[in-house]
Design a protein around this motif. Structure first.
Motif: not given
Length: 345
Positions: A150-160, A164-166
């Motif tokens: 289950e989600p532990v972060s509000t951010f996911s996707g690419r950064e540079g 990153y995963s939720r």
């Protein structure tokens, strides 16, 4: 002898993993050798007990990571990790990593409550929040949330160039369903059932409704299953100190009997303000132990066990105990070694 009501389907063992402070590697290697031996003997599982600020395994997850590379079939468990010493986020990452390395063989056993000797370690464990830490069941709920993906972060996707995963990574499907809860009291057993967890019973219970260990343990198991969504199919494992002596030398038998005698006084009545009841150690021939277990009110309710190895013995003693347990005691309890047509095959 009396035949057990429930033939034993899974047989495991538990060790504390003692070591010499000046040479800790030898003790850890001995523990890994025991796990390898357990797999060869057909045991279904091997479990490590936590010991902090003592000369026993303080990081069972790390030791089990090594065990994943030296075994291929035997399940690997912790009994139990006290969550008061853990960050549920980081622990979830470690548990999932070891589960992936093992091919889905990890069984995390956990407990809640303040760490042992908390007043003596709180300034080093939680220097900025020692008086605000919650050591209750919410800590386990957080761990389960993380293990379920289950989600532990509000951010996911690419950064540079990084992604990153939720959810906690790696995610190991099925791991959350293999979490065991160590319960010594009736309320804890009920809660574990309501949460759909697996129940680890041990050689210590709280004398809340009775002064007889076996009857108290039986009541915990029955109440757990009453509250569990799976009912009678809910998994319960019993843990007692069991020492078969069939192939022991006279010197070993004498050592084992003296060990049990030294611990017997604490089993005759509830101990301390918490009214803790300790189960007597079972020492003797496999036939004698099998008979005692068949008549044990707690054992009659389970088909899985994790027998605890005694403290302070030598590797040769553990080898004899494990061999007799697998080759003599287990079959008397209706168990078939894993890999030979039994439940663990």
């Amino acid at each position: 002898m009396t035949v057990p009501e429930r033939p034993l389907s899974k047989l495991g063992f538990l060790t504390i993993g003692l070591f010499d402070e000046d040479e800790p590697a030898a003790g850890h290697e001995s523990t890994l050798r025991m796990i390898e031996l357990g797999e060869r003997l057909g045991f279904d599982s091997a479990w490590l007990r936590d010991r902090h600020l003592q000369h026993g395994i303080s990081s069972p997850v790390a030791v089990l990571a090594a065990a994943t590379q030296r075994t291929s079939r035997i399940e690997l468990g912790t009994a139990v990790i006290p969550l008061g010493l853990e960050n549920p986020f980081r622990l979830a990452e470690d548990l999932a990593t070891v589960d992936v390395l093992s091919g889905g063989r990890l069984n995390p056993g956990v407990s809640v409550g303040p760490p042992t000797h908390y007043d003596h370690i709180k300034q080093h464990l939680y220097p900025d929040s020692w008086d605000a830490e919650d050591f209750g069941r919410t800590r386990l709920s957080r761990l389960l949330h993380n293990l379920r993906g289950e989600p532990v972060s509000t951010f996911s996707g690419r950064e540079g160039i990084e992604t990153y995963s939720r959810r906690v990574q790696p995610h190991s499907p099925g791991l959350a369903a293999r979490v065991w809860y160590g319960a010594a009291g009736l309320a804890s057993a009920e809660w574990a059932g309501e949460q759909g967890l697996n129940l680890l019973t041990s050689s210590v219970v709280r004398a809340e409704e009775d002064d007889d260990f076996a009857r108290v343990q039986r009541s915990h198991i029955l109440r757990f299953r009453e509250r569990h969504p799976l009912g009678e199919r809910a998994r319960v494992s019993q843990g007692l100190v069991v020492i078969p002596t069939d192939s022991a030398t006279p010197a070993q038998r004498s050592k084992y009997e003296e060990y049990a005698r030294g611990r017997l006084a604490r089993t005759t009545a509830p101990q301390g303000p918490g009214r803790l009841l300790f189960a007597p150690d079972l020492v003797g021939t496999s036939e004698r132990i099998a008979q005692a277990l068949a008549e044990h009110a707690g054992f009659q309710q389970v088909d899985e066990v994790v027998f605890a190895l005694p403290f302070t013995f030598e590797y040769e003693d553990y080898e004899q105990i494990l061999t007799d347990t697998a080759t003599r005691l287990g079959p008397l309890l209706g168990w078939t070694p894993a890999g030979r047509g039994g439940q663990g095959a």
